[in-house]
Write a protein that holds these residues in place. Structure first.
Motif, mmCIF file in Angstrom:
data_model
loop_
_atom_site.group_PDB
_atom_site.id
_atom_site.type_symbol
_atom_site.label_atom_id
_atom_site.label_comp_id
_atom_site.label_asym_id
_atom_site.label_seq_id
_atom_site.Cartn_x
_atom_site.Cartn_y
_atom_site.Cartn_z
ATOM 1 N N ASP A 227 -4.742 -12.188 -18.095
ATOM 2 C CA ASP A 227 -5.884 -12.809 -17.433
ATOM 3 C C ASP A 227 -5.343 -13.545 -16.210
ATOM 4 O O ASP A 227 -4.767 -14.626 -16.327
ATOM 5 N N PHE A 228 -5.494 -12.943 -15.043
ATOM 6 C CA PHE A 228 -4.980 -13.521 -13.799
ATOM 7 C C PHE A 228 -5.595 -14.899 -13.551
ATOM 8 O O PHE A 228 -6.799 -15.074 -13.739
ATOM 9 N N PRO A 229 -4.826 -15.894 -13.110
ATOM 10 C CA PRO A 229 -3.396 -15.911 -12.821
ATOM 11 C C PRO A 229 -2.611 -16.628 -13.924
ATOM 12 O O PRO A 229 -1.949 -17.634 -13.661
ATOM 13 N N SER A 230 -2.702 -16.135 -15.133
ATOM 14 C CA SER A 230 -2.038 -16.774 -16.263
ATOM 15 C C SER A 230 -1.205 -15.735 -17.001
ATOM 16 O O SER A 230 -1.155 -14.563 -16.621
ATOM 17 N N LEU A 231 -0.578 -16.183 -18.069
ATOM 18 C CA LEU A 231 0.139 -15.274 -18.960
ATOM 19 C C LEU A 231 -0.619 -15.115 -20.271
ATOM 20 O O LEU A 231 -0.061 -14.648 -21.267
ATOM 21 N N GLU A 232 -1.891 -15.498 -20.239
ATOM 22 C CA GLU A 232 -2.755 -15.306 -21.402
ATOM 23 C C GLU A 232 -3.251 -13.861 -21.438
ATOM 24 O O GLU A 232 -3.434 -13.234 -20.393
ATOM 25 N N PRO A 233 -3.471 -13.321 -22.633
ATOM 26 C CA PRO A 233 -3.996 -11.951 -22.722
ATOM 27 C C PRO A 233 -5.333 -11.829 -21.994
ATOM 28 O O PRO A 233 -6.119 -12.775 -21.952
#
Length: 247
Positions: A227-233
């Motif tokens: 899920d931009f801009p994170s490192l979450e799915p």
């Protein structure tokens, strides 16, 4: 009717304001997460160089490719102003033919949504695969299904300025999952009159499962979708999906 990003090019940076420093840091964090230390980077759909040039400033050797001569002209002018060493090529991403192989490739700002058929997207992946070294990463993002269907959807926008104005009309087709965008520009000429021009853009929804299948067919290893801009799915409510592939 003119080609996409012809009349838009001179106004692109003004109209498409984005947090490019955040975007740059995000790309660097992905390289770090996957233990990639590239020296040469291929930037696909580099546009006016809003991420190309910051990476050059950091010492990366970046080659930018775009199908729009007008967008590349803006990138070249900005690079010249700062005396930045950047290589720019005008090419269709479906037929990449460059004289070198790169440590990594990136494609930002939903460039690949513009590939509206599986054959076109497959051609892009095949070309990138040939131009990235074994083990190299390919980082790219896409506008999500939610964004194209619900945020862009069937919406209209307009902005009025002294020297130019535009009217932006979207229409989304659920069956084809293609969002059509028609942008009408009015630019002020030296005689004070306004010149009218129209561009049409099309973006297609590509689901993560489809990206996995097409990219793996080209030879890539599918590493992640965030899920931009994170490192979450990623989720169905994400507005932008960030993909990480490995050659």
């Amino acid at each position: 009717m003119t080609k996409a990003y012809t009349h838009l090019a001179p106004f692109y940076d003004f109209l498409m304001a984005a947090d490019y420093p955040l975007w740059e840091q995000y790309l660097l964090s992905l390289f770090k997460k996957f233990a990639a230390v590239p020296k040469t980077i291929l930037d696909l759909g580099c546009g006016t160089g809003n991420l190309t040039l910051p990476l050059v400033r950091r010492g990366f050797a970046v080659t930018g490719v775009d199908s729009s001569a007008e967008m590349l002209r803006q990138a070249a002018l900005k690079a010249e102003e700062e005396n930045l060493p950047v290589t720019l090529h005008k090419q269709d991403l479906r037929g990449l033919a460059l004289p070198q192989v790169f440590d990594a490739a990136i494609s930002t700002c939903d460039v690949l949504n513009y590939q509206v058929s599986a054959a076109d997207l497959q051609a892009v992946f095949a070309g990138v695969f040939k131009h990235v070294a074994c083990g190299g990463l390919f980082l790219f993002d896409l506008n999500s299904a939610y964004k194209l269907a619900n945020i862009y959807g069937n919406q209209s926008y307009a902005e009025l300025h002294d020297d130019f104005s535009y009217f932006w009309d979207n229409s989304y087709d659920e069956e084809s999952k293609i969002c059509k965008m028609e942008i009408t520009f009015f630019t002020r000429a030296e005689n004070g009159l306004y010149k009218r021009a129209v561009e049409r853009h099309r973006q297609k929804v590509w689901l993560p499962a489809e990206i996995r299948k097409i990219s793996e067919t080209a030879g890539f290893k599918f590493l992640a979708c965030y899920d931009f801009p994170s490192l979450e799915p990623y989720s169905q409510n994400s507005q932008r999906w960030q993909f990480v592939l490995q050659r």
